[in-house]
Design a protein around this motif. Structure first.
Motif, PDB file in Angstrom:
ATOM      1  N   GLY A  98       7.478  27.555   9.249  1.00 36.09           N
ATOM      2  CA  GLY A  98       7.671  26.134   9.469  1.00 36.09           C
ATOM      3  C   GLY A  98       9.146  25.824   9.520  1.00 36.09           C
ATOM      4  N   ALA A  99       9.507  24.792  10.275  1.00 36.96           N
ATOM      5  CA  ALA A  99      10.911  24.391  10.426  1.00 36.96           C
ATOM      6  C   ALA A  99      11.248  23.274   9.452  1.00 36.96           C
ATOM      7  CB  ALA A  99      11.163  23.945  11.853  1.00 36.96           C
ATOM      8  N   GLY A 100      12.525  23.238   9.066  1.00 36.44           N
ATOM      9  CA  GLY A 100      12.976  22.179   8.178  1.00 36.44           C
ATOM     10  C   GLY A 100      13.412  22.722   6.841  1.00 36.44           C
ATOM     11  N   ASP A 101      13.956  21.852   5.992  1.00 39.23           N
ATOM     12  CA  ASP A 101      14.457  22.289   4.693  1.00 39.23           C
ATOM     13  C   ASP A 101      13.443  22.065   3.572  1.00 39.23           C
ATOM     14  OD1 ASP A 101      16.657  19.406   4.144  1.00 39.23           O
ATOM     15  OD2 ASP A 101      14.509  19.579   4.529  1.00 39.23           O
ATOM     16  N   PHE A 102      12.191  21.890   3.925  1.00 38.03           N
ATOM     17  CA  PHE A 102      11.160  21.670   2.902  1.00 38.03           C
ATOM     18  C   PHE A 102      10.978  22.877   1.995  1.00 38.03           C
ATOM     19  CE2 PHE A 102       7.646  24.316   4.292  1.00 38.03           C
ATOM     20  CZ  PHE A 102       7.987  24.591   5.607  1.00 38.03           C
ATOM     21  N   CYS A 103      11.452  24.047   2.457  1.00 40.69           N
ATOM     22  CA  CYS A 103      11.270  25.287   1.716  1.00 40.69           C
ATOM     23  C   CYS A 103      11.929  25.247   0.344  1.00 40.69           C
ATOM     24  CB  CYS A 103      11.806  26.457   2.527  1.00 40.69           C
ATOM     25  SG  CYS A 103      10.944  28.014   2.228  1.00 40.69           S
ATOM     26  N   TYR A 104      12.876  24.350   0.136  1.00 42.19           N
ATOM     27  CA  TYR A 104      13.589  24.283  -1.140  1.00 42.19           C
ATOM     28  C   TYR A 104      12.853  23.427  -2.167  1.00 42.19           C
ATOM     29  CZ  TYR A 104      17.318  26.533   1.383  1.00 42.19           C
ATOM     30  OH  TYR A 104      18.036  27.425   2.116  1.00 42.19           O
ATOM     31  N   SER A 105      11.967  22.565  -1.725  1.00 41.59           N
ATOM     32  CA  SER A 105      11.301  21.665  -2.667  1.00 41.59           C
ATOM     33  C   SER A 105       9.800  21.599  -2.505  1.00 41.59           C
ATOM     34  CB  SER A 105      11.871  20.254  -2.504  1.00 41.59           C
ATOM     35  OG  SER A 105      11.656  19.804  -1.171  1.00 41.59           O
ATOM     36  N   ASN A 106       9.289  22.064  -1.371  1.00 47.89           N
ATOM     37  CA  ASN A 106       7.877  21.838  -1.074  1.00 47.89           C
ATOM     38  C   ASN A 106       7.253  23.034  -0.368  1.00 47.89           C
ATOM     39  OD1 ASN A 106       5.940  19.387   0.774  1.00 47.89           O
ATOM     40  ND2 ASN A 106       5.637  20.096  -1.329  1.00 47.89           N
ATOM     41  N   TRP A 107       7.704  24.233  -0.694  1.00 48.18           N
ATOM     42  CA  TRP A 107       7.301  25.418   0.049  1.00 48.18           C
ATOM     43  C   TRP A 107       5.816  25.716  -0.099  1.00 48.18           C
ATOM     44  CZ3 TRP A 107       5.529  30.147  -2.035  1.00 48.18           C
ATOM     45  CH2 TRP A 107       5.517  30.204  -3.441  1.00 48.18           C
ATOM     46  N   GLU A 108       5.173  25.213  -1.120  1.00 45.35           N
ATOM     47  CA  GLU A 108       3.764  25.526  -1.348  1.00 45.35           C
ATOM     48  C   GLU A 108       2.814  24.637  -0.542  1.00 45.35           C
ATOM     49  OE1 GLU A 108       4.699  24.955  -5.474  1.00 45.35           O
ATOM     50  OE2 GLU A 108       3.683  26.846  -5.944  1.00 45.35           O
ATOM     51  N   ASN A 109       3.357  23.677   0.161  1.00 43.68           N
ATOM     52  CA  ASN A 109       2.529  22.725   0.907  1.00 43.68           C
ATOM     53  C   ASN A 109       2.133  23.320   2.253  1.00 43.68           C
ATOM     54  OD1 ASN A 109       1.387  20.620   2.297  1.00 43.68           O
ATOM     55  ND2 ASN A 109       2.983  19.145   1.788  1.00 43.68           N
ATOM     56  N   ARG A 110       0.895  23.721   2.385  1.00 45.94           N
ATOM     57  CA  ARG A 110       0.435  24.392   3.599  1.00 45.94           C
ATOM     58  C   ARG A 110       0.554  23.505   4.828  1.00 45.94           C
ATOM     59  NH1 ARG A 110      -6.016  24.885   3.926  1.00 45.94           N
ATOM     60  NH2 ARG A 110      -5.373  25.299   6.044  1.00 45.94           N
ATOM     61  N   TRP A 111       0.562  22.211   4.663  1.00 46.20           N
ATOM     62  CA  TRP A 111       0.587  21.292   5.808  1.00 46.20           C
ATOM     63  C   TRP A 111       1.958  21.199   6.455  1.00 46.20           C
ATOM     64  CZ3 TRP A 111      -4.131  20.886   7.108  1.00 46.20           C
ATOM     65  CH2 TRP A 111      -5.123  20.882   6.120  1.00 46.20           C
ATOM     66  N   ARG A 112       2.980  21.783   5.836  1.00 45.39           N
ATOM     67  CA  ARG A 112       4.321  21.769   6.426  1.00 45.39           C
ATOM     68  C   ARG A 112       4.524  22.911   7.417  1.00 45.39           C
ATOM     69  NH1 ARG A 112       7.786  18.241   3.825  1.00 45.39           N
ATOM     70  NH2 ARG A 112       8.892  18.500   5.801  1.00 45.39           N
ATOM     71  N   TYR A 113       3.573  23.825   7.506  1.00 47.24           N
ATOM     72  CA  TYR A 113       3.724  25.009   8.355  1.00 47.24           C
ATOM     73  C   TYR A 113       3.025  24.791   9.693  1.00 47.24           C
ATOM     74  CZ  TYR A 113       5.419  27.168   4.125  1.00 47.24           C
ATOM     75  OH  TYR A 113       6.150  27.453   3.005  1.00 47.24           O
ATOM     76  N   THR A 114       3.682  25.223  10.752  1.00 46.51           N
ATOM     77  CA  THR A 114       3.156  24.965  12.091  1.00 46.51           C
ATOM     78  C   THR A 114       2.628  26.200  12.794  1.00 46.51           C
ATOM     79  OG1 THR A 114       5.417  25.175  12.929  1.00 46.51           O
ATOM     80  CG2 THR A 114       4.639  22.956  12.436  1.00 46.51           C
ATOM     81  N   SER A 115       2.970  27.374  12.310  1.00 44.83           N
ATOM     82  CA  SER A 115       2.481  28.609  12.921  1.00 44.83           C
ATOM     83  C   SER A 115       1.802  29.467  11.853  1.00 44.83           C
ATOM     84  CB  SER A 115       3.628  29.399  13.558  1.00 44.83           C
ATOM     85  OG  SER A 115       4.213  28.681  14.605  1.00 44.83           O
ATOM     86  N   TRP A 116       0.637  29.986  12.197  1.00 46.44           N
ATOM     87  CA  TRP A 116      -0.150  30.796  11.259  1.00 46.44           C
ATOM     88  C   TRP A 116      -0.681  32.036  11.960  1.00 46.44           C
ATOM     89  CZ3 TRP A 116      -1.154  29.553   6.114  1.00 46.44           C
ATOM     90  CH2 TRP A 116      -0.754  28.261   5.712  1.00 46.44           C
ATOM     91  N   GLY A 117      -0.802  33.105  11.186  1.00 39.50           N
ATOM     92  CA  GLY A 117      -1.498  34.277  11.682  1.00 39.50           C
ATOM     93  C   GLY A 117      -2.981  34.169  11.370  1.00 39.50           C
ATOM     94  N   GLN A 118      -3.729  35.193  11.772  1.00 39.68           N
ATOM     95  CA  GLN A 118      -5.177  35.208  11.569  1.00 39.68           C
ATOM     96  C   GLN A 118      -5.578  35.778  10.214  1.00 39.68           C
ATOM     97  OE1 GLN A 118      -7.512  33.827  13.760  1.00 39.68           O
ATOM     98  NE2 GLN A 118      -5.563  33.007  14.487  1.00 39.68           N
ATOM     99  N   GLY A 119      -4.668  36.455   9.543  1.00 34.27           N
ATOM    100  CA  GLY A 119      -4.952  36.968   8.209  1.00 34.27           C
ATOM    101  C   GLY A 119      -5.280  38.450   8.186  1.00 34.27           C
ATOM    102  N   THR A 120      -5.002  39.065   7.045  1.00 36.84           N
ATOM    103  CA  THR A 120      -5.347  40.462   6.802  1.00 36.84           C
ATOM    104  C   THR A 120      -5.945  40.550   5.401  1.00 36.84           C
ATOM    105  OG1 THR A 120      -4.526  42.748   6.833  1.00 36.84           O
ATOM    106  CG2 THR A 120      -3.022  41.076   5.957  1.00 36.84           C
ATOM    107  N   GLN A 121      -7.064  41.261   5.282  1.00 40.48           N
ATOM    108  CA  GLN A 121      -7.808  41.295   4.023  1.00 40.48           C
ATOM    109  C   GLN A 121      -7.223  42.322   3.059  1.00 40.48           C
ATOM    110  OE1 GLN A 121     -10.425  39.355   2.971  1.00 40.48           O
ATOM    111  NE2 GLN A 121     -10.345  40.436   1.002  1.00 40.48           N
TER     112      GLN A 121
END
Length: 126
Positions: A98-121
């Motif tokens: 995700g873009a922006g400086d939210f990583c310093y205060s709100n990095w745990e908020n999943r809604w701030r991220y715009t690109s996701w992978g499909q996951g690995t188990q």
């Protein structure tokens, strides 16, 4: 946007080590956050570790001291090295950016991220 592709998941016994990779994690932005999340069956998606544009890192309390997040800019790849794995680490692991400086205060908020992978188990047995 370049799609994110995770790899490296698998089954391991408790105490073992796995290294996850996320290809395509290059960000064109000056300030960004690259993060690993995980989701166990029936649970909320949980932020595990993040690396910021200045290369500083942050970890969830549950994995601090065991997991290491890193990146290789030349390979556009994000990594998560997971040591001393526990059964409670069993989950589907996702990378996200995700873009922006939210990583310093709100990095745990999943809604701030715009690109996701499909996951690995990742499955950890006793």
């Amino acid at each position: 946007q370049v799609p994110l592709v995770e790899s490296g998941g698998g089954s391991v016994q408790a105490g073992g080590t796995l290294r996850l990779a996320c290809e395509g994690s290059r960000s064109p932005y000056v300030n960004y956050c690259m993060t690993w999340f995980r989701q166990a069956g029936g649970s909320e998606r949980e932020a595990v570790a993040a690396i910021r544009s200045d290369s500083s890192t942050v970890y969830a309390n549950s994995v601090a001291g065991r997991f290491i997040i890193s990146r290789d800019n030349a390979k556009n790849t994000l990594y998560l090295t997971m040591n001393n794995l526990r059964p409670e680490d069993t989950a589907l692991y996702f990378c996200a950016t995700g873009a922006g400086d939210f990583c310093y205060s709100n990095w745990e908020n999943r809604w701030r991220y715009t690109s996701w992978g499909q996951g690995t188990q990742v499955t950890v047995s006793t």
